[in-house]
Design an enzyme around this catalytic site. Structure first.
Site, mmCIF file in Angstrom:
data_model
loop_
_atom_site.group_PDB
_atom_site.id
_atom_site.type_symbol
_atom_site.label_atom_id
_atom_site.label_comp_id
_atom_site.label_asym_id
_atom_site.label_seq_id
_atom_site.Cartn_x
_atom_site.Cartn_y
_atom_site.Cartn_z
ATOM 1 N N HIS A 28 0.838 -1.204 0.000
ATOM 2 C CA HIS A 28 0.000 0.000 0.000
ATOM 3 C C HIS A 28 0.877 1.260 0.000
ATOM 4 O O HIS A 28 0.571 2.245 -0.677
ATOM 5 C CB HIS A 28 -0.899 0.033 1.238
ATOM 6 C CG HIS A 28 -1.859 -1.119 1.342
ATOM 7 N ND1 HIS A 28 -1.770 -2.059 2.331
ATOM 8 C CD2 HIS A 28 -2.932 -1.467 0.594
ATOM 9 C CE1 HIS A 28 -2.744 -2.949 2.198
ATOM 10 N NE2 HIS A 28 -3.467 -2.615 1.147
ATOM 11 N N ASP A 145 -3.311 -7.160 -7.963
ATOM 12 C CA ASP A 145 -4.691 -7.485 -8.326
ATOM 13 C C ASP A 145 -4.891 -7.069 -9.785
ATOM 14 O O ASP A 145 -5.577 -6.087 -10.076
ATOM 15 C CB ASP A 145 -5.654 -6.760 -7.391
ATOM 16 C CG ASP A 145 -5.395 -7.124 -5.935
ATOM 17 O OD1 ASP A 145 -5.784 -8.232 -5.541
ATOM 18 O OD2 ASP A 145 -4.777 -6.328 -5.204
ATOM 19 N N GLN A 148 -8.430 -6.787 -11.297
ATOM 20 C CA GLN A 148 -9.091 -5.600 -10.719
ATOM 21 C C GLN A 148 -8.612 -4.327 -11.433
ATOM 22 O O GLN A 148 -9.413 -3.460 -11.777
ATOM 23 C CB GLN A 148 -8.762 -5.522 -9.234
ATOM 24 C CG GLN A 148 -9.114 -4.201 -8.580
ATOM 25 C CD GLN A 148 -8.915 -4.258 -7.080
ATOM 26 O OE1 GLN A 148 -9.754 -4.790 -6.366
ATOM 27 N NE2 GLN A 148 -7.820 -3.717 -6.589
ATOM 28 N N VAL A 171 4.717 -5.415 -4.692
ATOM 29 C CA VAL A 171 5.789 -5.437 -3.682
ATOM 30 C C VAL A 171 5.789 -6.819 -3.031
ATOM 31 O O VAL A 171 4.729 -7.341 -2.666
ATOM 32 C CB VAL A 171 5.563 -4.347 -2.619
ATOM 33 C CG1 VAL A 171 6.642 -4.419 -1.536
ATOM 34 C CG2 VAL A 171 5.537 -2.972 -3.275
ATOM 35 N N SER A 181 -2.698 -8.266 2.953
ATOM 36 C CA SER A 181 -3.259 -8.240 4.307
ATOM 37 C C SER A 181 -3.674 -9.646 4.730
ATOM 38 O O SER A 181 -3.714 -9.962 5.921
ATOM 39 C CB SER A 181 -4.466 -7.301 4.360
ATOM 40 O OG SER A 181 -4.127 -6.052 3.792
HETATM 41 P P1 AMP Z 1 -6.499 -3.894 -0.548
HETATM 42 O O1 AMP Z 1 -6.335 -3.096 0.690
HETATM 43 O O2 AMP Z 1 -6.064 -5.310 -0.440
HETATM 44 O O3 AMP Z 1 -7.839 -3.725 -1.195
HETATM 45 O O4 AMP Z 1 -5.470 -3.266 -1.586
HETATM 46 C C1 AMP Z 1 -5.497 -1.886 -1.861
HETATM 47 C C2 AMP Z 1 -4.586 -1.605 -3.011
HETATM 48 O O5 AMP Z 1 -3.256 -2.024 -2.696
HETATM 49 C C3 AMP Z 1 -4.990 -2.358 -4.286
HETATM 50 O O6 AMP Z 1 -4.816 -1.507 -5.400
HETATM 51 C C4 AMP Z 1 -4.014 -3.504 -4.309
HETATM 52 O O7 AMP Z 1 -3.763 -3.989 -5.605
HETATM 53 C C5 AMP Z 1 -2.777 -2.843 -3.731
HETATM 54 N N1 AMP Z 1 -1.844 -3.849 -3.214
HETATM 55 C C6 AMP Z 1 -2.117 -4.836 -2.327
HETATM 56 N N2 AMP Z 1 -1.017 -5.596 -2.119
HETATM 57 C C7 AMP Z 1 -0.036 -5.083 -2.896
HETATM 58 C C8 AMP Z 1 1.328 -5.431 -3.138
HETATM 59 N N3 AMP Z 1 1.905 -6.460 -2.542
HETATM 60 N N4 AMP Z 1 2.041 -4.666 -4.002
HETATM 61 C C9 AMP Z 1 1.462 -3.618 -4.633
HETATM 62 N N5 AMP Z 1 0.180 -3.236 -4.449
HETATM 63 C C10 AMP Z 1 -0.558 -3.964 -3.594
#
Ligand code: AMP
Length: 284
Positions: A28, A145, A148, A171, A181
């Site tokens: 994030h 994602d 998405q 990452v 998460s």
């Molecule tokens: P989430 O809180 O899981 O809905 O993710 C919020 C945003 O963070 C989304 O755009 C995800 O694709 C991005 N995200 C989650 N994990 C990663 C990661 N490991 N590397 C890069 N972006 C991420």
């Protein structure tokens, strides 16, 4: 939130939005840094969106860590607003009685869409609302994602939102596991085996770089790698075209392919992917 955003717009600032569900990690924060480098007003939204969870999924137990999230954002710096609405804030008639939905057809049929009916409808609906309230010029999403990202980019274009979507590379932990998460749900044994997702994707990439053009052979290679982790239960392992997200019969040099997988460890579902440009024989 809207008046804050409108005021920043009137002052001539370029606004970025980073939508999240909280439980923030370095993935994030990479989105926040990307937003900061491309805009001069950054909003991070934190909202666990009920409409993108299916029955039996982890909506109730999804980690909610607002205080720690705010602290992480203070440490990284350069965040102008954190928007953490209530469910009623984004669903004025309540989520159960919600009548207005945004759906993207076609791109949502396969991959995660096949196994999580209604998931992308929830995502596109909530992101459209976040755009309406936060009024960004750009929005940053993780390529972790990938489906998405492609679905939301199509929505943003077709609804003429004027929002430009930025895809940020995944990452990873040192052992290749993509930060998520949901990694917190893994037992120590599951965590030890979870890097197999990345190993399978790397095996796919290596096969493509060596000139393998048969999707079935590449999927087979990934399944072999996944089979080395006894706790890993594949839900899907696929190669699709990055434009259509449809399976391809044969890889076409010069085009890009998305290798994507969803793997269960116990009740925990992990996803990961890699985008590979298919080399022409002259590239090798
Ligand atoms: P989430 O809180 O899981 O809905 O993710 C919020 C945003 O963070 C989304 O755009 C995800 O694709 C991005 N995200 C989650 N994990 C990663 C990661 N490991 N590397 C890069 N972006 C991420």
């Amino acid at each position: 939130m809207r008046s804050l955003a409108e005021e920043a717009r009137r002052a001539g600032r370029r606004l970025a939005l980073v939508p999240t569900m909280g439980a923030l990690h370095e993935g994030h924060l990479a989105l926040v840094r990307e937003a900061r480098s491309r805009a001069d007003h950054v909003t991070v939204s934190i909202f666990v969106n009920p409409t993108q969870f299916g029955p039996g999924e982890d909506y109730e137990r999804y980690p909610r860590t607002l205080e720690a999230d705010l602290e992480a954002l203070r440490r990284v710096g350069g965040v102008d607003a954190v928007f953490a609405p209530t469910v009623e804030g984004l669903y004025p008639y309540g989520e159960a009685a919600n009548a207005t939905w945004v759906t993207v057809e076609g791109l949502t049929d396969g991959l995660c869409g096949r196994y999580r009916p209604g998931h992308f409808r929830g995502v596109t609906t909530v992101v459209a609302r976040l755009f309406n309230v936060c009024r960004p010029h750009i929005a940053c999403f993780g390529l972790k994602d990938a489906q998405q990202f492609f679905v939301l980019r199509r929505m943003a274009r077709e609804l003429l939102t004027g929002v430009e979507l930025i895809g940020v590379p995944t990452v990873r932990e040192a052992d290749g596991l993509a930060l998520s998460s949901r990694n917190a749900y893994l037992s120590p044994e599951e965590r030890a085996q979870a890097p197999v997702l990345w190993k399978a994707l790397q095996a796919a990439e290596a096969a493509i770089q060596r000139g393998e053009l048969r999707p079935a052979a590449i999927v087979e290679r990934m399944l072999q790698m996944l089979a080395t982790a006894p706790l890993a239960r594949p839900q899907y392992v696929e190669l699709v075209d990055t434009e259509t997200l449809q399976p391809v019969d044969r890889l076409e040099p010069g085009r890009e392919v998305l290798a994507a997988l969803a793997i269960y460890f116990g009740q925990t579902r992990l996803i990961d992917n890699v985008i590979v440009r298919i080399p022409s024989p002259t590239d090798r």
